[in-house]
Design an enzyme around this catalytic site. Sequence first.
Site, mmCIF file in Angstrom:
data_model
loop_
_atom_site.group_PDB
_atom_site.id
_atom_site.type_symbol
_atom_site.label_atom_id
_atom_site.label_comp_id
_atom_site.label_asym_id
_atom_site.label_seq_id
_atom_site.Cartn_x
_atom_site.Cartn_y
_atom_site.Cartn_z
ATOM 1 N N PHE A 130 -26.134 -20.586 -16.155
ATOM 2 C CA PHE A 130 -25.001 -20.839 -15.258
ATOM 3 C C PHE A 130 -23.821 -21.331 -16.114
ATOM 4 O O PHE A 130 -23.994 -22.195 -16.977
ATOM 5 C CB PHE A 130 -25.384 -21.877 -14.203
ATOM 6 C CG PHE A 130 -24.352 -21.995 -13.116
ATOM 7 C CD1 PHE A 130 -24.232 -21.019 -12.146
ATOM 8 C CD2 PHE A 130 -23.478 -23.064 -13.084
ATOM 9 C CE1 PHE A 130 -23.259 -21.102 -11.154
ATOM 10 C CE2 PHE A 130 -22.502 -23.159 -12.098
ATOM 11 C CZ PHE A 130 -22.396 -22.173 -11.136
ATOM 12 N N ASP A 202 -32.150 -27.897 -16.838
ATOM 13 C CA ASP A 202 -31.373 -27.905 -15.594
ATOM 14 C C ASP A 202 -32.290 -27.369 -14.496
ATOM 15 O O ASP A 202 -32.734 -26.210 -14.547
ATOM 16 C CB ASP A 202 -30.127 -27.021 -15.765
ATOM 17 C CG ASP A 202 -29.233 -27.021 -14.521
ATOM 18 O OD1 ASP A 202 -29.724 -27.372 -13.427
ATOM 19 O OD2 ASP A 202 -28.044 -26.651 -14.647
ATOM 20 N N TYR A 227 -27.898 -30.104 -3.461
ATOM 21 C CA TYR A 227 -27.313 -29.392 -2.316
ATOM 22 C C TYR A 227 -27.901 -27.999 -2.100
ATOM 23 O O TYR A 227 -27.495 -27.302 -1.196
ATOM 24 C CB TYR A 227 -25.787 -29.323 -2.412
ATOM 25 C CG TYR A 227 -25.195 -28.793 -3.704
ATOM 26 C CD1 TYR A 227 -25.324 -27.459 -4.063
ATOM 27 C CD2 TYR A 227 -24.483 -29.639 -4.548
ATOM 28 C CE1 TYR A 227 -24.764 -26.976 -5.229
ATOM 29 C CE2 TYR A 227 -23.916 -29.167 -5.727
ATOM 30 C CZ TYR A 227 -24.065 -27.842 -6.060
ATOM 31 O OH TYR A 227 -23.517 -27.371 -7.220
ATOM 32 N N LYS A 228 -28.837 -27.590 -2.965
ATOM 33 C CA LYS A 228 -29.458 -26.276 -2.772
ATOM 34 C C LYS A 228 -30.758 -26.459 -1.987
ATOM 35 O O LYS A 228 -30.735 -26.738 -0.801
ATOM 36 C CB LYS A 228 -29.693 -25.604 -4.121
ATOM 37 C CG LYS A 228 -28.421 -25.377 -4.942
ATOM 38 C CD LYS A 228 -28.780 -24.742 -6.265
ATOM 39 C CE LYS A 228 -27.597 -24.676 -7.201
ATOM 40 N NZ LYS A 228 -26.592 -23.712 -6.769
ATOM 41 N N ARG A 376 -27.830 -11.597 -4.011
ATOM 42 C CA ARG A 376 -28.867 -12.647 -4.130
ATOM 43 C C ARG A 376 -29.370 -13.030 -2.744
ATOM 44 O O ARG A 376 -28.582 -13.252 -1.816
ATOM 45 C CB ARG A 376 -28.300 -13.921 -4.757
ATOM 46 C CG ARG A 376 -27.871 -13.811 -6.168
ATOM 47 C CD ARG A 376 -27.695 -15.194 -6.792
ATOM 48 N NE ARG A 376 -26.913 -16.137 -6.004
ATOM 49 C CZ ARG A 376 -26.652 -17.381 -6.372
ATOM 50 N NH1 ARG A 376 -27.148 -17.843 -7.506
ATOM 51 N NH2 ARG A 376 -25.918 -18.167 -5.634
#
Length: 415
Positions: A130, A202, A227-228, A376
Amino acid sequence: MSTRQDCVARDARDALAPLRGRFDLPQGVIYLDGNSLGARPIAALDRARQVIADEWGTGLIRSWNTAGWFDMPRRLGDLLAPLVGARPGEVVVTDTTSLNLFKALAAAVHLQAHGAGSARRVIVTERSNFPTDIYMAQGLSAWLDRGYSVRLVDSADEIAAAVDADCAVLMLTGVNYRTGYQHDMAALTAHAHAQGAVTVWDLAHSAGAVPVDLHAAEADFAVGCTYKYLNGGPGAPAFIWVPERHQAAFTQPLSGWWGHAAPFAMAPDFAPCSGIGRALCGTQPMVSLALVECGLEVFAETTMEAIRAKSLALTDLFIDLVEQRCASHPLGLVTPREHASRGSQVSFTHPHGYAVMQALIARGVIGDYREPAIMRFGFTPLYTSFADVWDAVEILRDILDQRAYDVNASRGAVT
Ligand SMILES: Cc1ncc(COP(=O)(O)O)c(C=O)c1O
Ligand SMILES: Nc1c(O)cccc1C(=O)C[C@H](N)C(=O)O
């Protein structure tokens, strides 16, 4: 081949199915984007009201003590810890993933330089990581101005060779945000250690998505977001893990007063507190932070093993159905078929991936799009059903068969 009836029957047998009732999802939406922003726990609305009306409105400044605000990063860290194989006192929920990466990388560089090989100056990561991870490593390297650089590898197969005698830190993301490829954390950590390097992981797409055992992997530092898959809310504070064995040596440059041994002594010199608190920096967004607990509470009702079993069943089903029912269309699977290498998302390429995703969203199937040409689909066993998978694939098939997508669809800032 499965039928919709089979999917409905699987839902009826699914022990996790009742947990869907803990989330507020709009009618008519099949939400397959929990890998970007998790759904809202129903409890979050009342908790937000409580924090805003009672704790802030009535408690005012007293709430730092009386509502547990000041201790909340540690308390939430302890709640989150079991989901990633961490121990109490090793995790704080605080700041953003980017900021926590900066702290963890700085600590890793420092730890390595004061250990075996102080001449090492390379941070190894993947080009496909990312972007913020790469940018933070580049930013730290440049800022250090001591010859550090970031070495980008082009495939997972090249990582082992890239971790050579110059490598100070191996920084990887457990599950790739685009492809859903999952690394073998234990094997790569063991390899890095054998070469004298320190690891930073990560866990943004791993925490709450796949079982993670940081201690079993003997990892050095880890960060991740809430938050995922943890359903903490948009922009909810992230987390950082520092194992007890590294805490005394853990030093990071964002030495704000929340990391001080005695913040309210208001001393002019910084003295880090002992333990995980030294990973803190400054005042946290308490309304947002408090909501993280509502997401974590749901995990207390199940296990990561149960979540993983359903996640693999959902992603297997999605892959099979897309390949069977959309076979005549130019879709390319980029997510590994092998279970051990798969996170909790499935990505397909399509030459008009962005337009097809917009058409899906217009029909209530919410996924997202990442360059190049990748659609995705995130699968979140706490609230995704097998019937959702069936219905999503049927809508995708219909859109593709009818060519019901606009190749000139204009793009929002967020894709
Ligand atoms: C692997 C990874 N790291 C970090 C982030 C984001 O970091 P931040 O919350 O600091 O924006 C994301 C997604 O937003 C991500 O996928
Ligand atoms: N973090 C995000 C944001 O601030 C805005 C929009 C989306 C996101 C995301 O979560 C992106 C995400 N990490 C990804 O995997 O692409």
